[in-house]
Design a protein around this motif. Structure first.
Motif, PDB file in Angstrom:
ATOM      1  N   ILE A   8       0.856  -1.180   0.000  1.00  0.00           N
ATOM      2  CA  ILE A   8       0.000   0.000   0.000  1.00  0.00           C
ATOM      3  C   ILE A   8       0.895   1.233   0.000  1.00  0.00           C
ATOM      4  N   THR A  10       1.044   5.769  -0.873  1.00  0.00           N
ATOM      5  CA  THR A  10       0.332   7.031  -1.022  1.00  0.00           C
ATOM      6  C   THR A  10       1.313   8.184  -1.103  1.00  0.00           C
ATOM      7  N   ALA A  22      -6.972   3.122   4.888  1.00  0.00           N
ATOM      8  CA  ALA A  22      -6.995   1.905   4.069  1.00  0.00           C
ATOM      9  C   ALA A  22      -6.967   0.658   4.958  1.00  0.00           C
ATOM     10  N   CYS A  74      -9.624  -4.457  -2.824  1.00  0.00           N
ATOM     11  CA  CYS A  74      -8.560  -3.440  -2.899  1.00  0.00           C
ATOM     12  C   CYS A  74      -9.011  -2.253  -3.748  1.00  0.00           C
ATOM     13  N   GLN A  75      -9.649  -2.519  -4.859  1.00  0.00           N
ATOM     14  CA  GLN A  75     -10.121  -1.441  -5.730  1.00  0.00           C
ATOM     15  C   GLN A  75     -11.227  -0.628  -5.066  1.00  0.00           C
ATOM     16  N   GLU A  78      -9.529   1.719  -2.707  1.00  0.00           N
ATOM     17  CA  GLU A  78      -8.960   2.830  -3.475  1.00  0.00           C
ATOM     18  C   GLU A  78     -10.047   3.838  -3.852  1.00  0.00           C
ATOM     19  N   ARG A  83      -9.267   7.524  -5.102  1.00  0.00           N
ATOM     20  CA  ARG A  83      -8.212   7.277  -6.083  1.00  0.00           C
ATOM     21  C   ARG A  83      -8.685   7.653  -7.479  1.00  0.00           C
ATOM     22  N   ARG A  85      -7.113   7.610 -11.419  1.00  0.00           N
ATOM     23  CA  ARG A  85      -6.011   7.131 -12.255  1.00  0.00           C
ATOM     24  C   ARG A  85      -5.855   8.065 -13.459  1.00  0.00           C
ATOM     25  N   ARG A  92      -0.845   9.479  -6.422  1.00  0.00           N
ATOM     26  CA  ARG A  92      -2.086   8.802  -6.025  1.00  0.00           C
ATOM     27  C   ARG A  92      -2.325   8.943  -4.539  1.00  0.00           C
ATOM     28  N   ILE A  94      -3.976   6.741  -2.867  1.00  0.00           N
ATOM     29  CA  ILE A  94      -3.769   5.406  -2.298  1.00  0.00           C
ATOM     30  C   ILE A  94      -3.594   4.412  -3.436  1.00  0.00           C
ATOM     31  N   ASP A  95      -2.797   3.405  -3.194  1.00  0.00           N
ATOM     32  CA  ASP A  95      -2.579   2.343  -4.172  1.00  0.00           C
ATOM     33  C   ASP A  95      -2.442   1.041  -3.399  1.00  0.00           C
TER      34      ASP A  95
END
Length: 174
Positions: A8, A10, A22, A74-75, A78, A83, A85, A92, A94-95
């Motif tokens: 993870i 950020t 998160a 997870c998505q 995000e 988040r 893209r 970002r 968060i990833d």
């Protein structure tokens, strides 16, 4: 239960709080148990380097969910954190990346495990080694060997905050 290792990161906004949020969302997900969290590491951006430094952690979770379900979880985390893209390797909020899922090699249109670039990235490997001092599976043994071979243990990666427990992490102040 499935063993899953996540990375993870950020670099937008309140970075530490983004990581905490998160983890809280992971903890609140039915069928997901957050077992361990690495210390927090600060790293320079990779790929597109004209951006703020990242905070990165590795997380070990146990879950009843399949790999594709974990990807959706997870998505959704995000998305919950906002988040966007805009472009590859860009800034970002968060990833969340799935690094390892049990001992499996997975290749679908939306998910490749082990993560295809994790062995090239000290910002992934250093936190991952933090929570896997004794490798239990072949993929983790490879992580440890890769770090030794590349001799990149701290290249571009610096300890930002030590973390001892999951509960400490979600409650602590920056």
């Amino acid at each position: 239960m499935n063993d899953v290792y996540l990375s993870i990161g950020t670099n937008i906004g309140e970075r530490y709080e983004n990581l905490q949020y998160a983890i809280r969302l992971l903890k609140d997900t039915e069928g997901v148990e957050v077992e361990r969290i690495s210390s927090v590491y600060e790293t320079a951006a990779v790929g597109f380097t004209d951006q703020a430094d990242f905070l990165n952690i590795a997380v070990h979770v146990k879950t009843i969910h399949s790999s594709s379900e974990m990807l959706k979880i997870c998505q959704s985390i995000e998305n919950a954190l906002g988040r966007v893209r805009e472009f590859r390797w860009g800034p970002r909020i968060i990833d969340l990346d799935i690094l390892l899922y049990n001992h499996e090699n997975i290749e679908t249109e939306s998910l490749i495990v082990p993560h295809p670039r994790m062995y090239e990235r000290a910002f992934v490997l250093v936190p991952l080694i933090d929570i896997t001092p004794t490798p239990e599976n072949n993929q983790l043994q490879l992580v440890h060997l890769t770090m030794e071979q590349l001799n990149r243990e701290k290249e571009g990666v610096s300890l930002w905050k030590t973390v001892d427990t999951v509960e400490e992490f979600v409650r602590s102040e920056n």
